[in-house]
Design an enzyme around this catalytic site. Structure first.
Site: not given
Ligand code: ADP
Ligand code: ADP
Ligand code: MG
Length: 497
Positions: A237, A202, A118, A294
């Site tokens: 989240h 953040e 990230k 992806r």
């Molecule tokens: P999307 O943004 O496509 O909705 P999700 O965060 O729901 O993604 O993740 C999609 C799939 O990948 C889920 O099955 C989740 O459990 C898996 N996944 C995503 N990131 C990771 C990670 N860093 N480690 C393990 N599983 C992950």
């Molecule tokens: P992941 O890799 O687990 O998907 P993200 O950075 O995409 O992580 O964040 C997942 C979720 O967490 C976001 O969809 C949002 O709901 C929340 N989130 C992430 N960053 C922030 C932020 N700076 N402030 C508030 N909510 C956040």
């Molecule tokens: Mg995300």
């Protein structure tokens, strides 16, 4: 580049099937891999060939890179599609696949490496004028320094794992007193979960909406976006309900965010399908969160509003074809909503539920799409993601799409495990959701598990029903009831009025 004639899908469940269906339509033969827990799975039966790759735990099956590549070569597959989850964001896998002379259906290993962190991603996109959430841009380990930065950003702040994903590795810190403790936890969690303890800070946006853009690039330098998806209904989240388009974007803002998304992709020399995730603040500002390199779980809503098959597009791009359209050729048609039908219990903090699908009947009809990987009588394995199905609807307007989703949920019959279906109906009926006026705290703000139960006696709904019953019977009492039933009615009245 050569045409793909045979494709191995390195995944399971609904996404494996979804990918294979498109491949089949393109005349491409399909190869499935499966763990011992998935012997009878639908993706195994659908494929032209299927190979067992190990015991149920994913570390011993779906995550075994060497084994999967060996199967690809043995079966004569030309390409591998990783789906989502598992190896889909593993740049070493992408690299290995290509080194073995196979095609990886996805971006380059370099793009994945850059966007997989990230922090590196933020640094790269900042150079292309993509707005970032206020915060640190380098990993931080020194607590005193981190504390000073948090103070400058202003509480609450969010400590995030650079390697995080799937909603894991995030900690909200409300005030300075909690900072040290939360930071230590964040580092140790990130180390345990991702093998990388780098964290950063953040600003915690208080009323954020999660709005992401689907982008697509080819190997000739063309990049377009396929509009946005709103994914603000989340638990832990993680998304549960997604829709396209978002209810809050004006055409101007859509264009501005779309351009930022395309720039972010260009910053990574990106090709194939990807998603740029943004946080959208109440005041209309938006910030880059991360890129997912992806196909996304929620890609069907984009398919429904654009009429495109994203998997077919992924395969053509991987073969080396140019994007068959330009930005100006694309338009939004109608509105689509997806509900993740997960085997989990909304009444119990959305914790995964396991069991056997005693009843499983899918909804049907105009504008209803179900992507699933299960059938009646099947067991939900404990080893994998609890996603059973994606229920997706498409209609001319947002309001019609919500109505269709309610109907489809009512026509979906699942017993044997708890699911998110009832919760989905709650969302579709909620005035804030209907008005498009919500953010990622929707569940926290409006949802209580008891709301999913049948209306208890004494609630407005049951009172109205009882009153209707009484009035009906007073006007036209059935002959049999007339002789005996005056007492119960007056008793009801005594209790209630
Ligand atoms: P999307 O943004 O496509 O909705 P999700 O965060 O729901 O993604 O993740 C999609 C799939 O990948 C889920 O099955 C989740 O459990 C898996 N996944 C995503 N990131 C990771 C990670 N860093 N480690 C393990 N599983 C992950
Ligand atoms: P992941 O890799 O687990 O998907 P993200 O950075 O995409 O992580 O964040 C997942 C979720 O967490 C976001 O969809 C949002 O709901 C929340 N989130 C992430 N960053 C922030 C932020 N700076 N402030 C508030 N909510 C956040
Ligand atoms: Mg995300």
């Amino acid at each position: 580049m050569a045409k793909i004639k045979k494709l191995l899908v390195a995944n399971r469940g609904e996404i494996a099937l979804r990918v294979m269906r498109s491949a089949k339509e393109m005349g491409i033969r399909t190869v499935a891999v499966f763990s011992e827990a998935d012997r009878n799975a639908m993706h195994v039966r659908f494929a032209d060939e299927a190979y067992c790759i190990g015991p149920p735990p994913s570390s011993e099956s779906y995550l075994r890179m060497g084994k999967i590549i060996e199967v690809a070569k043995r079966s004569g597959a030309h390409a591998i599609h990783p789906g989502y989850g598992f190896l889909s964001e593993n740049e070493d896998f992408a690299e290995l696949v290509e080194k073995e002379g196979l095609i990886f259906i996805g971006p380059s290993a370099d793009s994945m490496r850059l966007m997989g962190s990230k922090l590196a991603a933020k640094e790269a996109v900042a150079k292309f004028d993509v707005p970032l959430v206020p915060g640190t841009s380098t990993p931080i380990t020194d607590i005193a320094e981190a504390k000073a930065i948090a103070k400058k950003i202003g509480y609450p702040v969010l400590i995030k794992a650079s390697a995080g994903g799937g909603g894991k590795g995030m900690r909200v810190v409300e005030n300075e007193n909690d900072f040290e403790n939360q930071m230590e936890r964040a580092i140790s969690e990130a180390t345990a979960a991702f093998g990388d303890g780098s964290v950063f800070i953040e600003k915690y946006v208080l009323k954020p909406r999660h709005i992401e853009f689907q982008i697509f690039g080819d190997k000739h330098g063309n990049v377009v976006h396929l509009f946005e998806r709103e994914c603000s209904i989340q638990r832990r989240h993680q998304k549960v309900v997604e829709e396209a388009p978002s209810a809050v974007l004006t055409p101007e803002l859509r264009q501005k965010m779309g351009e930022a998304a395309v720039n972010a992709a260009k910053a990574a020399n990106y090709y194939n399908a990807g998603t740029i995730e943004f946080i959208y603040d109440e005041d209309g500002s938006f910030y880059f969160l991360e890129m997912n390199t992806r196909l996304q779980v929620e890609h069907p809503v984009t398919e429904l509003i654009t009429g495109l098959d994203l998997v077919k597009l992924q395969i053509r791009i991987a073969e080396g074809e140019e994007l068959p359209f330009r930005q100006q050729d694309l338009a939004i048609h109608g509105h689509a909503i997806e509900l993740r039908v997960c085997a989990e219990d909304p009444a119990n903090s959305f914790l995964p539920d396991i069991g056997t699908l005693q009843t499983y009947t899918r909804p049907q009809g105009h504008g209803v799409r179900v992507d699933d990987g299960y059938e009646e009588g099947m067991k939900i394995p404990v080893h994998y993601d609890p996603l059973l199905a994606k229920l997706v609807v498409h209609a001319q307007t947002r309001s019609l799409a919500m109505d269709k989703m309610i109907r489809a949920i009512e026509d979906y019959h699942i017993s044997g495990v708890e699911t998110t279906l009832g919760f989905g109906k709650f969302v579709m009926q909620h005035p804030a959701f209907r008005a498009g006026n919500f953010n990622t705290r929707f569940i926290e703000n409006y949802f209580k598990p008891e709301m999913l139960k049948e209306p208890p006696a004494g609630s407005e709904e049951s009172l109205a029903a009882a009153l209707a019953f009484v009035l009906h019977h007073q006007q036209k009492p059935p002959t049999a009831a007339r002789a005996t039933s005056t007492a119960p009615i007056s008793k009801w009245r005594k209790n209630r009025v």
